[in-house]
Design an enzyme around this catalytic site. Sequence first.
Site, PDB file in Angstrom:
ATOM      1  N   THR A  95       0.887  -1.060  -0.156  1.00 29.46           N
ATOM      2  CA  THR A  95      -0.148  -0.033   0.004  1.00 29.46           C
ATOM      3  C   THR A  95       0.975   1.240   0.129  1.00 29.46           C
ATOM      4  OG1 THR A  95      -1.336  -1.386   1.587  1.00 29.46           O
ATOM      5  CG2 THR A  95      -1.948   0.853   1.020  1.00 29.46           C
TER       6      THR A  95
ATOM      7  N   GLU B  23     -13.720 -12.418   2.957  1.00 27.17           N
ATOM      8  CA  GLU B  23     -12.997 -12.892   3.815  1.00 27.17           C
ATOM      9  C   GLU B  23     -13.660 -12.984   5.349  1.00 27.17           C
ATOM     10  OE1 GLU B  23      -9.643  -9.761   3.406  1.00 27.17           O
ATOM     11  OE2 GLU B  23      -8.561 -11.146   4.748  1.00 27.17           O
TER      12      GLU B  23
HETATM   13  P1  IMP Z   1       1.599  -3.168   3.160  1.00 24.63           P
HETATM   14  O1  IMP Z   1       0.572  -3.135   2.266  1.00 24.63           O
HETATM   15  O2  IMP Z   1       2.884  -3.324   2.563  1.00 24.63           O
HETATM   16  O3  IMP Z   1       1.714  -2.101   4.142  1.00 24.63           O
HETATM   17  O4  IMP Z   1       1.045  -4.707   3.704  1.00 24.63           O
HETATM   18  C1  IMP Z   1      -0.074  -4.673   4.731  1.00 24.63           C
HETATM   19  C2  IMP Z   1      -1.172  -4.305   4.552  1.00 24.63           C
HETATM   20  O5  IMP Z   1      -1.639  -5.192   3.848  1.00 24.63           O
HETATM   21  C3  IMP Z   1      -2.190  -4.510   5.850  1.00 24.63           C
HETATM   22  O6  IMP Z   1      -2.127  -3.119   6.421  1.00 24.63           O
HETATM   23  C4  IMP Z   1      -3.381  -4.660   5.050  1.00 24.63           C
HETATM   24  O7  IMP Z   1      -3.913  -3.546   4.390  1.00 24.63           O
HETATM   25  C5  IMP Z   1      -2.910  -5.618   3.865  1.00 24.63           C
HETATM   26  N1  IMP Z   1      -3.212  -6.984   4.460  1.00 24.63           N
HETATM   27  C6  IMP Z   1      -2.242  -7.963   4.651  1.00 24.63           C
HETATM   28  N2  IMP Z   1      -2.792  -9.022   5.233  1.00 24.63           N
HETATM   29  C7  IMP Z   1      -4.205  -8.930   4.655  1.00 24.63           C
HETATM   30  C8  IMP Z   1      -5.286  -9.847   4.996  1.00 24.63           C
HETATM   31  O8  IMP Z   1      -5.155 -11.073   5.099  1.00 24.63           O
HETATM   32  N3  IMP Z   1      -6.465  -9.186   4.354  1.00 24.63           N
HETATM   33  C9  IMP Z   1      -6.722  -7.827   3.994  1.00 24.63           C
HETATM   34  N4  IMP Z   1      -5.696  -7.133   4.102  1.00 24.63           N
HETATM   35  C10 IMP Z   1      -4.289  -7.738   4.507  1.00 24.63           C
END
Ligand code: IMP
Length: 362
Positions: free
Chosen positions: A98, A225
């Site tokens: 993100t 989910e």
């Molecule tokens: P980032 O996008 O690199 O910050 O990875 C972490 C983010 O991925 C979290 O803050 C969530 O928004 C998303 N995320 C990770 N695992 C899940 C999941 O199992 N369901 C929904 N979103 C997830």
Amino acid sequence: MEWCLKQPKIELHAHLNGSVRNSTLLELAKVQGEKGVVVFADVEHVIMKNDRSLVECFKMFDLIHVLTTDHETVTRITREVIEDFAAENIVYVELRTTPKRNEAKGMTKRSYMEAVIDGLRSVDTVDVSFIPSDLNRENSSRYFASNDNGITRRRIFVRLLLSIDRRESTAAAMDTVQLALELRSLGVVGIDLSGNPLVGNWDTFLQPLLFAKDKGLPITLHCGEVKNRKEEVQAMLDFLPQRIGHAIFFEEQQWKQLKQSKIPVEICLTSNIRTECVTSINNHHFADLYASKHPIVLCTDDTGIFSTSLSREYRLAASAFGLGEMELFQLGKNSIEYVFADEVVKKSLREIFDSATPKLPL
Ligand code: IMP
Ligand code: ZN
């Protein structure tokens, strides 16, 4: 397990901040503890906890983001995550993250992504191929690549997906889609919708997702989910994304629609069980989708959060659903058809898998 480790594998559902090594998180927590940003003893306890509910996972993500959100650290965790994936013979990964703004750190969504890309450039245990325009290089690539000094190293293809967090506004989601379009030449191949499934509405993201679709950016959605999201699941299936993640809480008719649509499903076994979205591995929908020959891809979701690896997910699928080497190999190889990268990469991946085909017993 050794066989699962050795096999070439494809990872299509991995969140950057969910895949950080515990040792790195502890190191970062110590530094932030010394600065008074966090209380190390509290954070250490949270990091080392092994089983987390879905709600606890999202609290953990908020904590990880406090520890990782500066450019240098984003670069470091990207490098480590790719090195870890390559070490278990993952030959192609779509890493999703993100893009984040953080004024205090002078971070924009674009500079966050530049830090991720710097991380890809800084990997030195394996050759990272992430720039699609580098056609000759990708075409000539198989398992191995030579660098300028003539040293031969293994190769991993990396592509990026930009995630829209369900907490975001329509405008913020649109910024992410714009950024993805701008960064296509640096390996961004698609958009993901993720974040706490109990938060946010599909309607908020429809316009940016339609815009992405219109521009030819492939989309994957976290879908079904949590319970009682019948309308949202329906809207997501009707949207016809290129892939979906999880696909757990579907109505009977929605399973039928999914199967008819042939939308590939990213399956994250350990994640679904740890978060109790699926009560036990014996009740996991993998079995039904596999038996129906529906397109599925085994993935990790968050190797750090769920203390897993893609090799472990393969082993778990083998033991829980009685798959032999040939079936596991074929399952992994099928993933090539669902990647968002172009035909040049797919061709290289087919060659890699063909050269690793298990020998049938005489
Ligand atoms: P980032 O996008 O690199 O910050 O990875 C972490 C983010 O991925 C979290 O803050 C969530 O928004 C998303 N995320 C990770 N695992 C899940 C999941 O199992 N369901 C929904 N979103 C997830
Ligand atoms: Zn996920």
